[in-house]
Design an enzyme around this catalytic site. Structure first.
Site, PDB file in Angstrom:
ATOM      1  N   CYS A  38     -20.115  51.708  77.149  1.00 47.46           N
ATOM      2  CA  CYS A  38     -18.700  51.902  76.860  1.00 47.46           C
ATOM      3  C   CYS A  38     -18.246  53.292  77.293  1.00 47.46           C
ATOM      4  O   CYS A  38     -19.009  54.254  77.204  1.00 47.46           O
ATOM      5  CB  CYS A  38     -18.437  51.753  75.362  1.00 47.46           C
TER       6      CYS A  38
ATOM      7  N   GLY B 277     -19.125  41.668  72.231  1.00 43.83           N
ATOM      8  CA  GLY B 277     -19.013  43.024  71.732  1.00 43.83           C
ATOM      9  C   GLY B 277     -18.048  43.112  70.561  1.00 43.83           C
ATOM     10  O   GLY B 277     -16.935  42.600  70.620  1.00 43.83           O
TER      11      GLY B 277
ATOM     12  N   GLY C 131     -25.002  38.203  87.772  1.00 38.97           N
ATOM     13  CA  GLY C 131     -25.432  37.016  88.494  1.00 38.97           C
ATOM     14  C   GLY C 131     -26.683  37.255  89.324  1.00 38.97           C
ATOM     15  O   GLY C 131     -27.258  38.347  89.318  1.00 38.97           O
TER      16      GLY C 131
ATOM     17  N   LYS D  40     -28.462  48.992  74.552  1.00 40.74           N
ATOM     18  CA  LYS D  40     -28.247  48.342  75.843  1.00 40.74           C
ATOM     19  C   LYS D  40     -27.912  49.398  76.897  1.00 40.74           C
ATOM     20  O   LYS D  40     -26.926  50.125  76.769  1.00 40.74           O
ATOM     21  CB  LYS D  40     -27.115  47.315  75.742  1.00 40.74           C
TER      22      LYS D  40
ATOM     23  N   ASN E  19     -23.713  42.570  69.088  1.00 39.50           N
ATOM     24  CA  ASN E  19     -23.448  43.630  70.056  1.00 39.50           C
ATOM     25  C   ASN E  19     -22.326  44.512  69.516  1.00 39.50           C
ATOM     26  O   ASN E  19     -21.269  44.022  69.124  1.00 39.50           O
ATOM     27  CB  ASN E  19     -23.056  43.027  71.405  1.00 39.50           C
TER      28      ASN E  19
ATOM     29  N   ASN F 113     -27.213  46.174  82.025  1.00 41.52           N
ATOM     30  CA  ASN F 113     -25.823  45.779  81.947  1.00 41.52           C
ATOM     31  C   ASN F 113     -25.332  45.555  83.377  1.00 41.52           C
ATOM     32  O   ASN F 113     -26.086  45.698  84.333  1.00 41.52           O
ATOM     33  CB  ASN F 113     -25.004  46.869  81.234  1.00 41.52           C
TER      34      ASN F 113
END
Length: 305
Positions: free
Chosen positions: A132, A49, A219, A167, A102, A194
């Site tokens: 964010c 980012g 994950g 995103k 990003n 995300n």
């Protein structure tokens, strides 16, 4: 078995040699991983980012292992856009792969400042991270409110010279509503998911493991959730979808593609296996040859009811 197959995909007019890219925040800008393999093997490198100024990130401890995944509260630590343009973009220019930057920010002005500085660089696409926290709105993420998501997308699209990927945050009631909102704002593509907000507590010390208390779960644990949301988003919008979340190998990636993703990103799997993204790209090509599928594009959204 076919000897040659077409692994290329096109997103918003940008053609990738294969549908595999890295997930932002897990690959830096490729310098460390370039020591393990040729980055040209990837369809694209998605950078960390980038904010208008350097961000220190959150206090430590910032990472914790979980069953089939990990929590992170790094806090989008990065060097700022000026250093990124001076040092990282020239490095990535050496490779035959696309560069997706990003972009992060704590207010609309942050996003616009970065996008404006990237306008005349060799960045091929921009990925706008609307997960964010919006400091002007009490810390709520842009991506959890459809109106705010649409507004920041429209503002960025108005000045961006590159195609923009938005995103999306999974921490919403209906991912389709957010996907449609950013499409209405002018997004050229969406990427999801995300990380999912999680928490871990040390039962012996009775303390939070992460200094930030909460962190983003990534994950294999989140992969089924990600596949479901990719499927929903792909059926809600007409723009391309990039899938991510727990992709560790070609089979995971192909599952995303069948659900409707035009491309996929490999993220935290890279921490365990630095070659994960490259091996995923190779595995997709091998699957196409073995199953005599001429083009990976035949598989996009091809799941059978």
């Amino acid at each position: 078995m076919l000897n040659k197959v077409d692994t290329s995909v096109t997103i918003a007019g940008v053609t990738l040699k294969n549908p595999v890219m890295t997930a932002s925040g897990t690959f830096g800008s490729g310098k460390e991983y370039g020591e393990f393999f040729d980055l040209s093997r990837l369809g694209a490198v998605v950078t960390k980012g980038i904010a208008p100024v350097p961000w220190k990130g959150n206090p430590t401890i910032r990472v914790a292992e979980t069953p089939s995944g990990m929590l992170n509260a790094i806090g989008l630590m990065g060097p700022g856009v000026d250093t990124f343009i001076e040092e990282d973009l020239p490095f990535l220019a050496q490779f035959d792969t696309k560069t997706i930057v990003n972009v992060c920010g704590h207010c609309e002005e942050d996003y616009l400042a970065v996008v404006e500085k990237l306008a005349d660089t060799r960045a091929d696409m921009l990925e706008i991270n609307i997960s964010c926290p919006n400091v002007k709105e009490g810390g709520i993420a842009f991506g959890t409110d459809p109106k705010k998501a649409e507004a920041v997308t429209a503002a960025v699209k108005k000045i961006a010279k590159q195609p923009i990927i938005v995103k999306l945050s999974p921490n919403v009631t209906d991912i389709r509503e957010i996907a449609r909102a950013v499409e209405n704002g002018g997004a050229d593509a969406v990427s999801l998911i995300n990380t999912i907000t999680g928490m871990k507590i040390d039962v012996r010390s009775r303390r939070f493991v992460l200094a930030n208390r909460t962190g983003g779960l990534s994950g294999p644990a989140i992969h089924p959730v990600a596949v479901r949301m990719v499927y929903e988003a792909a059926h809600a919008v007409k723009i391309p979808v990039i899938g991510m979340g727990g992709v560790t190998n070609a089979e995971d990636a192909l599952e995303m593609i069948l659900a409707g993703a035009s491309a996929v990103a490999v993220g935290s799997a890279t921490f365990r296996n630095p070659l994960a993204a490259a091996e995923t790209a190779d595995g997709i090509e091998a699957f196409l040859k073995e199953n005599e599928i001429a083009s990976v594009r035949e598989l996009i959204g091809a799941v059978r009811e």
